[in-house]
Motif scaffolding. Structure first.
Motif, PDB file in Angstrom:
ATOM      1  N   THR A 192      26.888 -60.354-121.093  1.00 43.73           N
ATOM      2  CA  THR A 192      25.555 -61.053-120.503  1.00 43.73           C
ATOM      3  C   THR A 192      25.501 -62.325-121.050  1.00 43.73           C
ATOM      4  OG1 THR A 192      24.226 -59.960-122.561  1.00 43.73           O
ATOM      5  CG2 THR A 192      24.799 -58.707-120.447  1.00 43.73           C
ATOM      6  N   PRO A 193      24.603 -63.149-120.596  1.00 43.96           N
ATOM      7  CA  PRO A 193      24.501 -64.427-121.347  1.00 43.96           C
ATOM      8  C   PRO A 193      23.852 -64.427-122.684  1.00 43.96           C
ATOM      9  CG  PRO A 193      23.591 -64.548-119.121  1.00 43.96           C
ATOM     10  CD  PRO A 193      24.109 -63.140-119.369  1.00 43.96           C
ATOM     11  N   ALA A 194      23.188 -63.186-123.152  1.00 42.93           N
ATOM     12  CA  ALA A 194      22.768 -63.088-124.422  1.00 42.93           C
ATOM     13  C   ALA A 194      23.943 -62.667-125.424  1.00 42.93           C
ATOM     14  CB  ALA A 194      21.668 -61.946-124.399  1.00 42.93           C
ATOM     15  N   GLY A 195      24.958 -61.982-124.878  1.00 42.56           N
ATOM     16  CA  GLY A 195      25.943 -61.584-125.536  1.00 42.56           C
ATOM     17  C   GLY A 195      26.871 -62.712-125.833  1.00 42.56           C
ATOM     18  N   ALA A 196      26.752 -63.550-124.914  1.00 45.40           N
ATOM     19  CA  ALA A 196      27.822 -64.739-125.192  1.00 45.40           C
ATOM     20  C   ALA A 196      27.754 -65.259-126.749  1.00 45.40           C
ATOM     21  CB  ALA A 196      27.773 -65.551-123.986  1.00 45.40           C
ATOM     22  N   GLN A 238      33.233 -65.474-114.086  1.00 48.39           N
ATOM     23  CA  GLN A 238      32.008 -65.022-114.020  1.00 48.39           C
ATOM     24  C   GLN A 238      31.504 -64.126-112.936  1.00 48.39           C
ATOM     25  OE1 GLN A 238      28.939 -68.205-113.911  1.00 48.39           O
ATOM     26  NE2 GLN A 238      27.354 -66.758-114.045  1.00 48.39           N
ATOM     27  N   LEU A 239      30.934 -63.088-113.500  1.00 51.82           N
ATOM     28  CA  LEU A 239      30.680 -61.820-112.394  1.00 51.82           C
ATOM     29  C   LEU A 239      29.115 -62.040-112.190  1.00 51.82           C
ATOM     30  CD1 LEU A 239      32.459 -58.806-114.140  1.00 51.82           C
ATOM     31  CD2 LEU A 239      33.247 -60.215-112.334  1.00 51.82           C
ATOM     32  N   ARG A 240      28.998 -61.734-110.983  1.00 52.87           N
ATOM     33  CA  ARG A 240      27.494 -61.821-110.548  1.00 52.87           C
ATOM     34  C   ARG A 240      26.955 -60.133-110.018  1.00 52.87           C
ATOM     35  NH1 ARG A 240      24.762 -66.510-107.643  1.00 52.87           N
ATOM     36  NH2 ARG A 240      26.306 -67.238-109.120  1.00 52.87           N
ATOM     37  N   ARG A 241      26.008 -59.798-110.843  1.00 56.89           N
ATOM     38  CA  ARG A 241      25.338 -58.330-110.364  1.00 56.89           C
ATOM     39  C   ARG A 241      24.648 -58.350-109.420  1.00 56.89           C
ATOM     40  NH1 ARG A 241      25.726 -54.767-115.752  1.00 56.89           N
ATOM     41  NH2 ARG A 241      27.854 -55.000-116.245  1.00 56.89           N
ATOM     42  N   LEU A 242      24.325 -57.908-108.368  1.00 55.80           N
ATOM     43  CA  LEU A 242      23.372 -57.833-107.403  1.00 55.80           C
ATOM     44  C   LEU A 242      22.726 -56.549-107.332  1.00 55.80           C
ATOM     45  CD1 LEU A 242      25.620 -59.524-104.592  1.00 55.80           C
ATOM     46  CD2 LEU A 242      23.988 -60.559-106.239  1.00 55.80           C
ATOM     47  N   ARG A 243      21.438 -56.687-106.964  1.00 56.34           N
ATOM     48  CA  ARG A 243      20.740 -55.167-106.631  1.00 56.34           C
ATOM     49  C   ARG A 243      20.212 -55.309-105.298  1.00 56.34           C
ATOM     50  NH1 ARG A 243      15.714 -55.853-110.215  1.00 56.34           N
ATOM     51  NH2 ARG A 243      14.754 -57.307-109.257  1.00 56.34           N
ATOM     52  N   LEU A 244      20.081 -54.109-104.636  1.00 57.48           N
ATOM     53  CA  LEU A 244      19.455 -54.258-103.255  1.00 57.48           C
ATOM     54  C   LEU A 244      18.012 -54.185-103.518  1.00 57.48           C
ATOM     55  CD1 LEU A 244      19.602 -53.641-100.328  1.00 57.48           C
ATOM     56  CD2 LEU A 244      19.964 -51.311-100.487  1.00 57.48           C
TER      57      LEU A 244
END
Length: 169
Positions: A109-113, A126-132
């Motif tokens: 995650t950005p915080a983990g970076a 970069q992965l992008r997570r999406l939610r419905l």
């Protein structure tokens, strides 16, 4: 516990699944108890407990194919963040991977970076997570089902994805 205080890093086992689930639930991650049991039985999961033996931080090393492994489940409960626990747990995973001759990868995650960058990790993609947001559909027909495939086809596709991302297979 100050950042310089020694911490006891322990290897976790299947009985720690519920405690791990509490950490991922607190972080609003989507793991369930079965996921935790998989990581705990198939990988090497390290953890830190507070003085009351409550699990407060984790990191997992999960062997993959062709000498690769994923570091994941790096979680620290809110009250214990910014004390070096994540870094020390990732270091434990890196040590275990080195002893096994594994190349390590992780999703961050950005915080983990901020934890992983100083340890030598660099972004590859970069992965992008999406939610419905709204599951209501205006279509009458049923959604298409996934086509089942055998484990051989699945692993072949997975290996191809690793090659395309630069992993050594």
């Amino acid at each position: 516990m100050a950042d310089t205080d020694p911490i006891a890093i322990a290897r976790l086992g299947p009985d720690d699944a519920r405690a791990g689930l509490e950490l991922s639930t607190e972080a609003h991650w989507n793991q369930n108890e079965a996921d935790w049991r998989f990581f705990l039985s198939q990988g090497t999961v390290f953890g830190v407990r507070d003085g009351g033996a409550h699990l407060i931080a984790t990191a997992a090393l999960l062997p993959y194919t062709s000498g690769n492994a994923w570091i994941s489940m790096v979680l620290v409960t809110a009250n214990w963040r910014r004390r070096g626990l994540a870094t020390r747990l990732v270091d434990a995973c890196l040590g275990a991977a080195a002893r096994q001759g594994l190349t390590t990868w992780l999703d961050a995650t950005p915080a983990g970076a901020t934890v992983y960058g100083p340890l030598g990790f660099a972004p590859t993609l970069q992965l992008r997570r999406l939610r419905l947001e709204n599951a209501m559909s205006t279509k009458v027909e049923a959604p298409p089902s996934l086509v089942p495939c055998g484990i051989e086809r699945f692993t072949a596709q997975d290996r191809l994805a690793m090659v395309l991302t630069g992993a050594r297979c």
